[in-house]
Design a protein around this motif. Structure first.
Motif, PDB file in Angstrom:
ATOM      1  N   GLY A 160       0.791  -1.222   0.000  1.00  0.00           N
ATOM      2  CA  GLY A 160       0.000   0.000   0.000  1.00  0.00           C
ATOM      3  C   GLY A 160       0.820   1.268   0.000  1.00  0.00           C
ATOM      4  N   PHE A 161       2.144   1.169  -0.146  1.00  0.00           N
ATOM      5  CA  PHE A 161       2.984   2.367  -0.179  1.00  0.00           C
ATOM      6  C   PHE A 161       2.811   3.119  -1.498  1.00  0.00           C
ATOM      7  CE2 PHE A 161       6.077  -0.166   2.671  1.00  0.00           C
ATOM      8  CZ  PHE A 161       5.325   0.152   3.796  1.00  0.00           C
ATOM      9  N   VAL A 162       2.466   2.393  -2.556  1.00  0.00           N
ATOM     10  CA  VAL A 162       2.115   2.984  -3.850  1.00  0.00           C
ATOM     11  C   VAL A 162       0.664   2.618  -4.118  1.00  0.00           C
ATOM     12  CG1 VAL A 162       2.546   2.971  -6.337  1.00  0.00           C
ATOM     13  CG2 VAL A 162       4.468   2.816  -4.731  1.00  0.00           C
ATOM     14  N   PRO A 163      -0.232   3.591  -4.198  1.00  0.00           N
ATOM     15  CA  PRO A 163      -1.646   3.271  -4.412  1.00  0.00           C
ATOM     16  C   PRO A 163      -1.884   2.620  -5.768  1.00  0.00           C
ATOM     17  CG  PRO A 163      -1.363   5.542  -3.657  1.00  0.00           C
ATOM     18  CD  PRO A 163      -0.006   5.039  -4.009  1.00  0.00           C
ATOM     19  N   LEU A 164      -2.819   1.692  -5.805  1.00  0.00           N
ATOM     20  CA  LEU A 164      -3.212   1.099  -7.071  1.00  0.00           C
ATOM     21  C   LEU A 164      -3.929   2.142  -7.924  1.00  0.00           C
ATOM     22  CD1 LEU A 164      -4.694  -2.382  -6.044  1.00  0.00           C
ATOM     23  CD2 LEU A 164      -2.417  -1.893  -6.952  1.00  0.00           C
ATOM     24  N   ALA A 165      -3.530   2.226  -9.198  1.00  0.00           N
ATOM     25  CA  ALA A 165      -4.245   3.083 -10.141  1.00  0.00           C
ATOM     26  C   ALA A 165      -5.324   2.304 -10.876  1.00  0.00           C
ATOM     27  CB  ALA A 165      -3.263   3.691 -11.143  1.00  0.00           C
ATOM     28  N   GLY A 166      -5.327   0.986 -10.687  1.00  0.00           N
ATOM     29  CA  GLY A 166      -6.341   0.150 -11.311  1.00  0.00           C
ATOM     30  C   GLY A 166      -6.083  -1.306 -10.998  1.00  0.00           C
ATOM     31  N   GLY A 167      -7.113  -2.127 -11.176  1.00  0.00           N
ATOM     32  CA  GLY A 167      -6.988  -3.554 -10.933  1.00  0.00           C
ATOM     33  C   GLY A 167      -7.470  -3.950  -9.554  1.00  0.00           C
ATOM     34  N   GLU A 168      -7.366  -5.247  -9.274  1.00  0.00           N
ATOM     35  CA  GLU A 168      -7.821  -5.820  -8.003  1.00  0.00           C
ATOM     36  C   GLU A 168      -6.670  -6.563  -7.351  1.00  0.00           C
ATOM     37  OE1 GLU A 168     -10.786  -5.425  -6.625  1.00  0.00           O
ATOM     38  OE2 GLU A 168     -11.568  -4.243  -8.306  1.00  0.00           O
ATOM     39  N   LEU A 169      -6.587  -6.450  -6.028  1.00  0.00           N
ATOM     40  CA  LEU A 169      -5.495  -7.074  -5.288  1.00  0.00           C
ATOM     41  C   LEU A 169      -6.029  -7.745  -4.033  1.00  0.00           C
ATOM     42  CD1 LEU A 169      -2.412  -7.483  -4.925  1.00  0.00           C
ATOM     43  CD2 LEU A 169      -2.371  -5.297  -3.713  1.00  0.00           C
ATOM     44  N   GLN A 170      -5.652  -9.018  -3.856  1.00  0.00           N
ATOM     45  CA  GLN A 170      -5.962  -9.745  -2.637  1.00  0.00           C
ATOM     46  C   GLN A 170      -4.659 -10.194  -1.986  1.00  0.00           C
ATOM     47  OE1 GLN A 170      -8.641 -13.016  -3.233  1.00  0.00           O
ATOM     48  NE2 GLN A 170     -10.342 -11.712  -3.860  1.00  0.00           N
ATOM     49  N   LEU A 171      -4.540  -9.934  -0.695  1.00  0.00           N
ATOM     50  CA  LEU A 171      -3.368 -10.335   0.077  1.00  0.00           C
ATOM     51  C   LEU A 171      -3.826 -11.205   1.230  1.00  0.00           C
ATOM     52  CD1 LEU A 171      -1.626  -6.836   0.292  1.00  0.00           C
ATOM     53  CD2 LEU A 171      -1.192  -8.641  -1.393  1.00  0.00           C
ATOM     54  N   LEU A 172      -3.309 -12.426   1.291  1.00  0.00           N
ATOM     55  CA  LEU A 172      -3.667 -13.364   2.358  1.00  0.00           C
ATOM     56  C   LEU A 172      -5.186 -13.482   2.495  1.00  0.00           C
ATOM     57  CD1 LEU A 172      -0.991 -12.355   5.021  1.00  0.00           C
ATOM     58  CD2 LEU A 172      -0.783 -13.973   3.122  1.00  0.00           C
ATOM     59  N   ASP A 179      -6.978  -1.327   4.789  1.00  0.00           N
ATOM     60  CA  ASP A 179      -6.836  -2.725   4.384  1.00  0.00           C
ATOM     61  C   ASP A 179      -5.388  -3.187   4.479  1.00  0.00           C
ATOM     62  OD1 ASP A 179      -9.583  -2.786   3.653  1.00  0.00           O
ATOM     63  OD2 ASP A 179      -9.104  -1.994   1.666  1.00  0.00           O
ATOM     64  N   PHE A 180      -4.461  -2.309   4.084  1.00  0.00           N
ATOM     65  CA  PHE A 180      -3.054  -2.702   4.005  1.00  0.00           C
ATOM     66  C   PHE A 180      -2.361  -2.726   5.366  1.00  0.00           C
ATOM     67  CE2 PHE A 180      -3.629  -1.295  -0.431  1.00  0.00           C
ATOM     68  CZ  PHE A 180      -3.007  -2.338  -1.105  1.00  0.00           C
ATOM     69  N   ALA A 181      -2.724  -1.804   6.244  1.00  0.00           N
ATOM     70  CA  ALA A 181      -1.974  -1.622   7.490  1.00  0.00           C
ATOM     71  C   ALA A 181      -1.791  -2.909   8.296  1.00  0.00           C
ATOM     72  CB  ALA A 181      -2.641  -0.535   8.342  1.00  0.00           C
ATOM     73  N   PRO A 182      -2.837  -3.750   8.473  1.00  0.00           N
ATOM     74  CA  PRO A 182      -2.642  -4.960   9.272  1.00  0.00           C
ATOM     75  C   PRO A 182      -1.735  -6.000   8.612  1.00  0.00           C
ATOM     76  CG  PRO A 182      -4.981  -4.421   9.023  1.00  0.00           C
ATOM     77  CD  PRO A 182      -4.239  -3.594   8.052  1.00  0.00           C
ATOM     78  N   LEU A 183      -1.429  -5.817   7.334  1.00  0.00           N
ATOM     79  CA  LEU A 183      -0.648  -6.810   6.605  1.00  0.00           C
ATOM     80  C   LEU A 183       0.837  -6.451   6.535  1.00  0.00           C
ATOM     81  CD1 LEU A 183      -3.217  -7.465   3.754  1.00  0.00           C
ATOM     82  CD2 LEU A 183      -2.711  -8.924   5.708  1.00  0.00           C
TER      83      LEU A 183
END
Length: 216
Positions: free
Chosen positions: A55-67, A76-80
């Motif tokens: 999450g240090f670089v925001p997504l400009a498009g697309g979908e992302l799932q982590l764990l 969403d990103f902080a706990p990961l």
């Protein structure tokens, strides 16, 4: 999350840096046990991709799932950050504790461990990667190879499920590089690695993908 599902799943990822698109329509999967190497020329967005996974670089498009979690916002990103551990290309950017042990203890402390618990975790981690003798060494007094291992200790002290490694052997001599690669291989962790180093690729990679320059 389905145990057989990917640890990281990206579909149609679009990433921009300084207003310029550097990654376009990129798909990414990482499964348990994989050591995935992201290859490509300088400027194709390998570092940007790794930073986007935290999450240090925001997504400009697309979908992302982590764990198993869909990630869009900082919330969403902080706990990961911890379960996904990033080793920066420049280890000096990652070390800020007065000593190696204090630096490695910072992550566990930040996650709620007591001072005694955090120090024990730090010392165990340093011993695990063979640098227990550096525990009380000031971080500014480390060699390049020692800095890289100390930075890795800080990442491993957070008990990550996935390592994200940005050019981990850059600037290291052959002995320091071999030592680092041995630690990474012995970790048994899933990882995504951006690297130009053929020795690093040959020693660790279980799968490779290539980032092409984004269309102009």
């Amino acid at each position: 999350m389905n145990a057989a599902g990917p640890l990281i799943l990206g579909r149609g990822l679009r990433l921009a840096r300084a207003g310029k698109v550097v990654v376009e329509a990129f798909d990414l999967e990482l499964h348990a046990g994989e050591r995935l190497f992201v290859l490509g020329a300088s400027g194709t967005g390998k570092t940007t991709l790794l930073h986007s996974l935290l999450g240090f670089v925001p997504l400009a498009g697309g979908e992302l799932q982590l764990l198993g979690r869909t990630c869009r916002s900082e919330q969403d990103f902080a706990p990961l950050r911890g379960p996904l551990g990033l080793l920066f290309q420049d280890a000096g950017d990652q070390l800020f504790g007065p000593t190696v042990a204090e630096d490695a203890a910072f992550g566990p402390l930040n996650r709620g461990a007591s001072a005694a618990e955090a120090r024990e975790i730090a010392l165990q981690t340093l011993a695990r990667i063979g640098i227990a003798h550096l525990a009380e060494r000031p971080v500014h007094a480390l060699s390049g190879g020692e800095q890289r291992l100390a930075a890795l200790a800080g990442v491993l002290a957070m008990s990550p499920q996935v390592l994200l490694l940005d050019e981990p052997t850059t600037g290291l001599d052959e002995a320091a590089s071999e030592r680092l690669l041995g630690v990474l291989a012995d970790s048994g962790l899933s990882m995504i690695v951006a690297s130009h180093d053929p020795a690093c690729v040959g020693a660790l990679a279980t799968r490779r993908i290539t980032l092409a320059p984004a269309p102009r």
